[in-house]
Write a protein that holds these residues in place. Sequence first.
Motif, mmCIF file in Angstrom:
data_model
loop_
_atom_site.group_PDB
_atom_site.id
_atom_site.type_symbol
_atom_site.label_atom_id
_atom_site.label_comp_id
_atom_site.label_asym_id
_atom_site.label_seq_id
_atom_site.Cartn_x
_atom_site.Cartn_y
_atom_site.Cartn_z
ATOM 1 N N ILE A 47 -12.775 -5.909 -8.837
ATOM 2 C CA ILE A 47 -11.853 -6.701 -9.433
ATOM 3 C C ILE A 47 -10.999 -7.787 -8.618
ATOM 4 N N HIS A 48 -10.358 -6.894 -7.804
ATOM 5 C CA HIS A 48 -9.308 -7.637 -6.844
ATOM 6 C C HIS A 48 -10.158 -8.558 -5.866
ATOM 7 N N VAL A 49 -11.311 -8.276 -5.556
ATOM 8 C CA VAL A 49 -12.478 -9.163 -4.418
ATOM 9 C C VAL A 49 -12.512 -10.555 -5.320
ATOM 10 N N MET A 57 2.772 -14.516 -3.243
ATOM 11 C CA MET A 57 2.500 -13.930 -4.666
ATOM 12 C C MET A 57 2.396 -15.406 -5.642
ATOM 13 N N LYS A 58 1.306 -15.096 -6.552
ATOM 14 C CA LYS A 58 0.873 -16.310 -7.304
ATOM 15 C C LYS A 58 1.993 -16.681 -8.438
ATOM 16 N N GLY A 59 1.999 -17.910 -8.611
ATOM 17 C CA GLY A 59 2.916 -18.468 -9.598
ATOM 18 C C GLY A 59 2.904 -17.900 -11.013
ATOM 19 N N LEU A 110 -5.512 6.383 -3.649
ATOM 20 C CA LEU A 110 -4.343 6.129 -2.924
ATOM 21 C C LEU A 110 -3.996 4.412 -2.762
ATOM 22 N N TYR A 111 -2.808 4.431 -3.260
ATOM 23 C CA TYR A 111 -2.109 2.891 -3.165
ATOM 24 C C TYR A 111 -1.463 2.733 -1.979
ATOM 25 N N LYS A 112 -1.982 1.608 -1.303
ATOM 26 C CA LYS A 112 -1.020 1.116 -0.298
ATOM 27 C C LYS A 112 -0.801 -0.548 -0.299
ATOM 28 N N SER A 113 0.651 -0.701 -0.250
ATOM 29 C CA SER A 113 1.036 -2.256 -0.207
ATOM 30 C C SER A 113 2.467 -2.231 0.420
ATOM 31 N N SER A 114 2.694 -3.270 1.194
ATOM 32 C CA SER A 114 3.905 -3.536 1.620
ATOM 33 C C SER A 114 5.079 -3.827 0.622
ATOM 34 N N ARG A 115 4.412 -4.336 -0.510
ATOM 35 C CA ARG A 115 5.093 -4.611 -1.666
ATOM 36 C C ARG A 115 5.567 -3.462 -2.523
ATOM 37 N N ALA A 116 5.273 -2.403 -2.365
ATOM 38 C CA ALA A 116 5.584 -1.133 -3.039
ATOM 39 C C ALA A 116 5.759 -1.300 -4.549
ATOM 40 N N ALA A 169 -3.759 -14.821 -2.669
ATOM 41 C CA ALA A 169 -3.057 -13.794 -3.272
ATOM 42 C C ALA A 169 -2.776 -12.567 -2.517
ATOM 43 N N GLU A 170 -1.763 -11.964 -2.875
ATOM 44 C CA GLU A 170 -1.327 -10.571 -1.849
ATOM 45 C C GLU A 170 -1.770 -9.414 -2.892
ATOM 46 N N LEU A 171 -2.646 -8.926 -2.359
ATOM 47 C CA LEU A 171 -2.913 -7.486 -3.232
ATOM 48 C C LEU A 171 -3.019 -6.269 -2.773
HETATM 49 C C1 HEM Z 1 -1.674 -7.685 -8.233
HETATM 50 C C2 HEM Z 1 -5.348 -9.675 -10.836
HETATM 51 C C3 HEM Z 1 -6.343 -5.036 -12.454
HETATM 52 C C4 HEM Z 1 -3.057 -3.346 -9.533
HETATM 53 C C5 HEM Z 1 -2.301 -8.633 -8.984
HETATM 54 C C6 HEM Z 1 -2.397 -10.085 -9.062
HETATM 55 C C7 HEM Z 1 -3.063 -10.581 -9.597
HETATM 56 C C8 HEM Z 1 -4.252 -9.417 -10.306
HETATM 57 C C9 HEM Z 1 -3.525 -11.975 -9.871
HETATM 58 C C10 HEM Z 1 -1.036 -10.804 -8.218
HETATM 59 C C11 HEM Z 1 -1.575 -11.243 -6.762
HETATM 60 C C12 HEM Z 1 -0.424 -12.204 -6.134
HETATM 61 O O1 HEM Z 1 0.571 -12.243 -6.602
HETATM 62 O O2 HEM Z 1 -0.468 -12.933 -5.202
HETATM 63 C C13 HEM Z 1 -5.891 -8.498 -11.667
HETATM 64 C C14 HEM Z 1 -6.882 -8.717 -12.621
HETATM 65 C C15 HEM Z 1 -7.308 -7.280 -12.825
HETATM 66 C C16 HEM Z 1 -6.013 -6.449 -12.310
HETATM 67 C C17 HEM Z 1 -7.707 -10.188 -12.936
HETATM 68 C C18 HEM Z 1 -8.365 -7.024 -14.007
HETATM 69 C C19 HEM Z 1 -9.269 -7.767 -14.392
HETATM 70 C C20 HEM Z 1 -5.619 -4.299 -11.915
HETATM 71 C C21 HEM Z 1 -5.509 -2.871 -12.163
HETATM 72 C C22 HEM Z 1 -4.665 -2.169 -11.463
HETATM 73 C C23 HEM Z 1 -4.009 -3.485 -10.537
HETATM 74 C C24 HEM Z 1 -6.391 -2.080 -13.425
HETATM 75 C C25 HEM Z 1 -4.257 -0.817 -11.410
HETATM 76 C C26 HEM Z 1 -3.841 0.002 -10.507
HETATM 77 C C27 HEM Z 1 -2.506 -4.398 -8.903
HETATM 78 C C28 HEM Z 1 -0.962 -4.282 -8.185
HETATM 79 C C29 HEM Z 1 -0.649 -5.612 -8.048
HETATM 80 C C30 HEM Z 1 -1.778 -6.405 -8.330
HETATM 81 C C31 HEM Z 1 -0.247 -2.768 -7.962
HETATM 82 C C32 HEM Z 1 0.613 -5.729 -6.962
HETATM 83 C C33 HEM Z 1 0.265 -6.192 -5.641
HETATM 84 C C34 HEM Z 1 0.579 -5.078 -4.654
HETATM 85 O O3 HEM Z 1 1.068 -4.028 -5.004
HETATM 86 O O4 HEM Z 1 0.793 -5.393 -3.579
HETATM 87 N N1 HEM Z 1 -3.644 -8.241 -9.479
HETATM 88 N N2 HEM Z 1 -5.607 -7.147 -11.447
HETATM 89 N N3 HEM Z 1 -4.628 -4.607 -10.788
HETATM 90 N N4 HEM Z 1 -2.648 -5.657 -9.092
HETATM 91 FE FE1 HEM Z 1 -4.098 -6.500 -10.110
#
Ligand code: HEM
Length: 179
Positions: free
Chosen positions: A103-105, A1-3, A132-138, A114-116
């Motif tokens: 976005i996440h790409v 997970m990022k700082g 559907l959301y899937k992640s081991s981090r919940a 990054a862990e997405l």
């Molecule tokens: C995690 C960026 C939009 C859902 C993250 C992380 C970053 C990031 C940097 C952390 C990764 C890590 O710590 O390794 C972004 C950016 C976005 C964006 C730049 C928009 C421009 C969204 C949106 C959602 C979303 C709209 C809505 C559902 C998540 C979730 C995580 C996450 C749930 C937590 C990791 C996990 O559940 O495994 N995102 N994100 N993101 N993002 Fe995004």
Amino acid sequence: MKGIVFTEFLDLVEEKFGLEMVDKIISQSELASEGVYTSIGTYSFSEMLQLVTNLSGNTGISTDDLLLVYAEHFFSVIKTSYPGLLETYKDPIEMLASIENHIHVEVQKIYPDAELPTFVVEEKTDNSIIMLYKSSRAMHHFGLGLMNKTFEHFNSKASIVLEKIKEDGTEVRFIVHKI
Ligand code: HEM
């Protein structure tokens, strides 16, 4: 997970609960980093889990509610740090539909480690989306907070219902309708 996720989290804890609370949750947790984070570093997710769990224990606020509030704060960080990514979109449903394939790409290109989560779009119309959301981090409530702010960003409103597919929260269906 990022700082950046840690530094922003601890800043928010300090702002809401004071520096003593930051010190307390760090000392209550067993952290390989010793609680010293830089925004570009990478740290284990178990550190975040411990910090949030201890904050929940000390405040009586559920971890889901803490992740929700934190995500709403994190959206403003996204707006400042990645303005270009947001400007690509004109509509909140389009933006949510593009998390997985755009976005996440882009996030993964900036931070290769990054862990997405994985988002699978099950159904989509102009005014609704089921994902559907899937992640081991919940961290589904982190997603919920980001979704709330996505609608706010486009001056729009939505009803968002979460349906747990797995009890531990590692698979959750988001049912989103514009209102
Ligand atoms: C995690 C960026 C939009 C859902 C993250 C992380 C970053 C990031 C940097 C952390 C990764 C890590 O710590 O390794 C972004 C950016 C976005 C964006 C730049 C928009 C421009 C969204 C949106 C959602 C979303 C709209 C809505 C559902 C998540 C979730 C995580 C996450 C749930 C937590 C990791 C996990 O559940 O495994 N995102 N994100 N993101 N993002 Fe995004």
